[in-house]
Design an enzyme around this catalytic site. Structure first.
Site, PDB file in Angstrom:
ATOM      1  N   GLY A 166      42.636 -17.517 -13.042  1.00 58.87           N
ATOM      2  CA  GLY A 166      41.720 -17.039 -11.994  1.00 58.87           C
ATOM      3  C   GLY A 166      40.587 -16.190 -12.559  1.00 58.87           C
ATOM      4  N   VAL A 198      37.471 -21.340  -3.344  1.00 60.96           N
ATOM      5  CA  VAL A 198      36.713 -20.879  -4.511  1.00 60.96           C
ATOM      6  C   VAL A 198      35.205 -21.046  -4.287  1.00 60.96           C
ATOM      7  CG1 VAL A 198      36.460 -21.030  -7.010  1.00 60.96           C
ATOM      8  CG2 VAL A 198      38.689 -21.489  -5.976  1.00 60.96           C
ATOM      9  N   LYS A 214      47.605 -25.627 -17.170  1.00 63.99           N
ATOM     10  CA  LYS A 214      46.928 -24.448 -17.756  1.00 63.99           C
ATOM     11  C   LYS A 214      47.386 -24.222 -19.188  1.00 63.99           C
ATOM     12  CE  LYS A 214      46.307 -22.280 -13.249  1.00 63.99           C
ATOM     13  NZ  LYS A 214      46.975 -21.469 -12.227  1.00 63.99           N
TER      14      LYS A 214
HETATM   15  P1  NDP Z   1      39.993 -26.042  -1.275  1.00 66.23           P
HETATM   16  O1  NDP Z   1      40.951 -27.102  -0.871  1.00 66.23           O
HETATM   17  O2  NDP Z   1      40.036 -24.729  -0.573  1.00 66.23           O
HETATM   18  O3  NDP Z   1      38.483 -26.606  -1.136  1.00 66.23           O
HETATM   19  C1  NDP Z   1      38.103 -27.865  -1.551  1.00 66.23           C
HETATM   20  C2  NDP Z   1      36.676 -28.143  -1.109  1.00 66.23           C
HETATM   21  O4  NDP Z   1      36.257 -29.349  -1.727  1.00 66.23           O
HETATM   22  C3  NDP Z   1      36.473 -28.311   0.380  1.00 66.23           C
HETATM   23  O5  NDP Z   1      35.215 -27.830   0.749  1.00 66.23           O
HETATM   24  C4  NDP Z   1      36.518 -29.841   0.550  1.00 66.23           C
HETATM   25  O6  NDP Z   1      35.727 -30.310   1.628  1.00 66.23           O
HETATM   26  C5  NDP Z   1      35.886 -30.297  -0.725  1.00 66.23           C
HETATM   27  N1  NDP Z   1      36.384 -31.601  -1.169  1.00 66.23           N
HETATM   28  C6  NDP Z   1      37.654 -31.919  -1.530  1.00 66.23           C
HETATM   29  N2  NDP Z   1      37.732 -33.212  -1.902  1.00 66.23           N
HETATM   30  C7  NDP Z   1      36.484 -33.723  -1.762  1.00 66.23           C
HETATM   31  C8  NDP Z   1      35.931 -35.009  -1.986  1.00 66.23           C
HETATM   32  N3  NDP Z   1      36.653 -36.037  -2.397  1.00 66.23           N
HETATM   33  N4  NDP Z   1      34.605 -35.164  -1.734  1.00 66.23           N
HETATM   34  C9  NDP Z   1      33.852 -34.146  -1.301  1.00 66.23           C
HETATM   35  N5  NDP Z   1      34.331 -32.900  -1.083  1.00 66.23           N
HETATM   36  C10 NDP Z   1      35.632 -32.696  -1.303  1.00 66.23           C
HETATM   37  O7  NDP Z   1      40.191 -25.846  -2.846  1.00 66.23           O
HETATM   38  P2  NDP Z   1      40.069 -24.496  -3.689  1.00 66.23           P
HETATM   39  O8  NDP Z   1      38.745 -23.889  -3.447  1.00 66.23           O
HETATM   40  O9  NDP Z   1      41.282 -23.661  -3.505  1.00 66.23           O
HETATM   41  O10 NDP Z   1      40.167 -25.063  -5.200  1.00 66.23           O
HETATM   42  C11 NDP Z   1      39.074 -25.696  -5.805  1.00 66.23           C
HETATM   43  C12 NDP Z   1      39.365 -25.872  -7.298  1.00 66.23           C
HETATM   44  O11 NDP Z   1      39.546 -24.589  -7.902  1.00 66.23           O
HETATM   45  C13 NDP Z   1      40.637 -26.650  -7.610  1.00 66.23           C
HETATM   46  O12 NDP Z   1      40.436 -27.389  -8.793  1.00 66.23           O
HETATM   47  C14 NDP Z   1      41.679 -25.548  -7.870  1.00 66.23           C
HETATM   48  O13 NDP Z   1      42.724 -25.960  -8.715  1.00 66.23           O
HETATM   49  C15 NDP Z   1      40.802 -24.537  -8.578  1.00 66.23           C
HETATM   50  N6  NDP Z   1      41.300 -23.176  -8.516  1.00 66.23           N
HETATM   51  C16 NDP Z   1      41.669 -22.625  -7.315  1.00 66.23           C
HETATM   52  C17 NDP Z   1      42.073 -21.310  -7.244  1.00 66.23           C
HETATM   53  C18 NDP Z   1      42.468 -20.675  -5.966  1.00 66.23           C
HETATM   54  O14 NDP Z   1      42.889 -19.507  -5.992  1.00 66.23           O
HETATM   55  N7  NDP Z   1      42.388 -21.358  -4.835  1.00 66.23           N
HETATM   56  C19 NDP Z   1      42.111 -20.480  -8.447  1.00 66.23           C
HETATM   57  C20 NDP Z   1      41.713 -21.146  -9.663  1.00 66.23           C
HETATM   58  C21 NDP Z   1      41.312 -22.454  -9.687  1.00 66.23           C
HETATM   59  P3  NDP Z   1      36.354 -30.624   3.092  1.00 66.23           P
HETATM   60  O15 NDP Z   1      36.756 -29.293   3.641  1.00 66.23           O
HETATM   61  O16 NDP Z   1      35.258 -31.255   3.848  1.00 66.23           O
HETATM   62  O17 NDP Z   1      37.539 -31.518   2.850  1.00 66.23           O
HETATM   63  N1  HSE Z   2      47.225 -22.575  -7.409  1.00 68.77           N
HETATM   64  C1  HSE Z   2      46.821 -21.809  -8.531  1.00 68.77           C
HETATM   65  C2  HSE Z   2      47.730 -20.620  -8.680  1.00 68.77           C
HETATM   66  C3  HSE Z   2      45.412 -21.342  -8.358  1.00 68.77           C
HETATM   67  O1  HSE Z   2      48.450 -20.295  -7.720  1.00 68.77           O
HETATM   68  O2  HSE Z   2      47.755 -19.999  -9.742  1.00 68.77           O
HETATM   69  C4  HSE Z   2      44.869 -20.640  -9.573  1.00 68.77           C
HETATM   70  O3  HSE Z   2      44.686 -21.548 -10.624  1.00 68.77           O
END
Ligand code: NDP
Ligand code: HSE
Length: 429
Positions: free
Chosen positions: A134, A14, A205
């Site tokens: 999303g 994201v 959600k």
């Molecule tokens: P990812 O796992 O792809 O990315 C997480 C990022 O956060 C990475 O850059 C990671 O860094 C960093 N990170 C994780 N933990 C820490 C920490 N303790 N300290 C510092 N940096 C940290 O996650 P997503 O982008 O998929 O999801 C992010 C959020 O969005 C979540 O809450 C998810 O539920 C929500 N979401 C996701 C959707 C999706 O389609 N993926 C849709 C809707 C909501 P590093 O790589 O260095 O570990």
């Molecule tokens: N893991 C979640 C899903 C991301 O598949 O719907 C969006 O919130």
């Protein structure tokens, strides 16, 4: 107006989507706001991992305080996921007078009320559109466009990963694990995909939707939820033969002063609009007392759709900063709705039994259902003359406790080998 400075926490699926849209649509955003939105710092665990990205290396840091205490930063965008340290970072940002935008459904579902109050206390805004559906504008629809309504019901497909898996299993006959691996590789799944598969992500959600639409904060752990782990290709095939698709549905409904809510795999009739929602798409069917029925549809997961919702929130917060609008982040006072009880409500059910194919079995089973007040809509036997056959029942609307009592009696019948499956059945409209 001077530029708005953002501190970004997380640069995964994201976070990268958010940054890419900010770059690609920079002109549109500047024209809308009359200023630029600039990302000053990005928090990740391992900055070395991001050395080869298009973002200058010096923007990355592993020190959260460098961002959370920077007086130049106006808005913190939290996209690291998980409950901790994300929740503490959000609190610290609000306490430091920074506005917050997050897509974190777990944190908002569990700590939303506390965080909204903290935002009010510190006269800043907290936004969380990306946390449900999303790219679908569901939160802003409920808080703005539908704000004149008393919401009566929301039924939706609100998990992209499980919908993607069910679609691939149905259309391509793919196995569960292969379909999950595809969903993970496309960036839809949570870091720990059991939250998606077991229905917890949808329960988070649903808790957020219940808070926003009804002003009632429910603990997501108290929402009855079941995931899709038990759904096999065979079940999908049986459902198809009966005229249904299997979907993971989340439902919240006002009913006789109570609130019924649950997350459960359900049979959705082919003619219902939710049956046509495939892959990572989500949809929400909403009934309001003035507007009637509304349906919202779009990509429920993924880098760009979710990045779009997050950036939309940032743009709104910039407008709030720019126009110095004071606002309330809390929801409870608006509705004054105190449900008499919170329950899983009633539903029609699909029951698949595995039975020994013997004369008289069907009679014994239907008698047990009848004795426990369960009325049957249809019975289908698949296969004949084998030692063991599947027997499928679709009930009329029934209370879950009465169904469980009936199934206890049914299970005790000697020829009944197994209650193989219990799914909800969504009505046609
Ligand atoms: P990812 O796992 O792809 O990315 C997480 C990022 O956060 C990475 O850059 C990671 O860094 C960093 N990170 C994780 N933990 C820490 C920490 N303790 N300290 C510092 N940096 C940290 O996650 P997503 O982008 O998929 O999801 C992010 C959020 O969005 C979540 O809450 C998810 O539920 C929500 N979401 C996701 C959707 C999706 O389609 N993926 C849709 C809707 C909501 P590093 O790589 O260095 O570990
Ligand atoms: N893991 C979640 C899903 C991301 O598949 O719907 C969006 O919130």
């Amino acid at each position: 107006m001077k530029n708005i400075i953002v501190g970004l926490l997380g640069f995964g699926n994201v976070g990268t989507g958010f940054a890419a849209i900010l770059e690609e649509n920079r002109k549109i955003i500047e024209n809308t706001l009359g200023c630029s939105v600039i990302v000053k710092k990005i928090l990740v665990r391992d900055p070395g991992k991001y050395r080869d990205t298009v973002i200058p290396e010096e923007l990355f840091t592993a020190d959260a305080d460098e961002i959370l205490t920077d007086p130049e930063i106006h808005i913190i965008v939290e996209l690291i996921g998980g409950i901790q340290p994300a929740c503490d970072y959000i609190k610290k940002a609000l306490e430091n007078g920074k506005h917050v935008v997050t897509a974190n459904k777990a944190v908002i579902a569990l700590y939303g009320k506390e965080l909204f109050e903290l935002a009010d206390k510190n006269r800043v805004s907290i936004r969380f559109e990306g946390s449900v559906g999303g790219g679908i504008p569901i939160i802003s629809s409920l808080t703005k466009s539908l704000a004149a309504n008393e919401i009566e019901e929301i039924v939706g497909i609100i998990n992209g990963t499980t919908n993607y898996i069910l679609t691939r299993m149905d259309e391509s006959g793919l196995g569960f694990q292969e379909a999950l691996a595809e969903a993970q590789s496309k960036g839809f799944a949570e870091a720990d995909p059991t939250s998606d598969i077991e229905g917890e992500d949808a329960a988070y959600k649903l808790a957020i939707l219940t808070h926003v639409a009804f002003g009632v904060q429910v603990n997501p752990k108290e929402i009855p939820y079941t995931g899709i782990g038990q759904i096999s290709e065979k079940e999908i095939d049986f459902a198809r033969q009966l005229g249904y698709k299997i979907k993971l549905l989340a439902t919240v409904r006002r009913h006789d002063g109570c609130l019924d809510l649950h997350v459960h795999p359900a049979l959705v009739p082919f003619e219902h609009p939710l049956a046509a929602v495939s892959y990572e798409y989500n949809a929400l069917y909403i009934r309001g007392n003035a507007v009637g029925e509304v349906m919202l549809y779009g990509k429920g997961a993924g880098s760009l759709p979710t990045g779009s919702a997050v950036l939309g929130d940032v743009i709104e917060v910039v407008q709030i900063i720019k126009n110095k609008i004071g606002e309330k982040n809390t929801f409870a006072d608006k509705y004054q709705f105190k449900p008499k009880a919170i329950s899983s409500g009633s539903s029609a059910y699909y029951i698949r039994l595995q039975v020994k194919d013997r004369p008289g079995v069907l009679g014994k089973i239907t008698t047990a259902f009848g004795r426990n007040g369960i009325s049957l809509e249809s019975v289908v036997q698949r296969g004949r003359g084998g030692l063991s056959v599947p027997l499928i029942f679709v009930t009329h609307e029934a209370d879950r406790e009465m169904l469980d009592a009936a199934l206890k009696e049914v299970s005790a019948i000697e020829s009944v080998e197994e209650v193989a499956s219990i799914l909800l059945v969504q009505n046609k409209s």
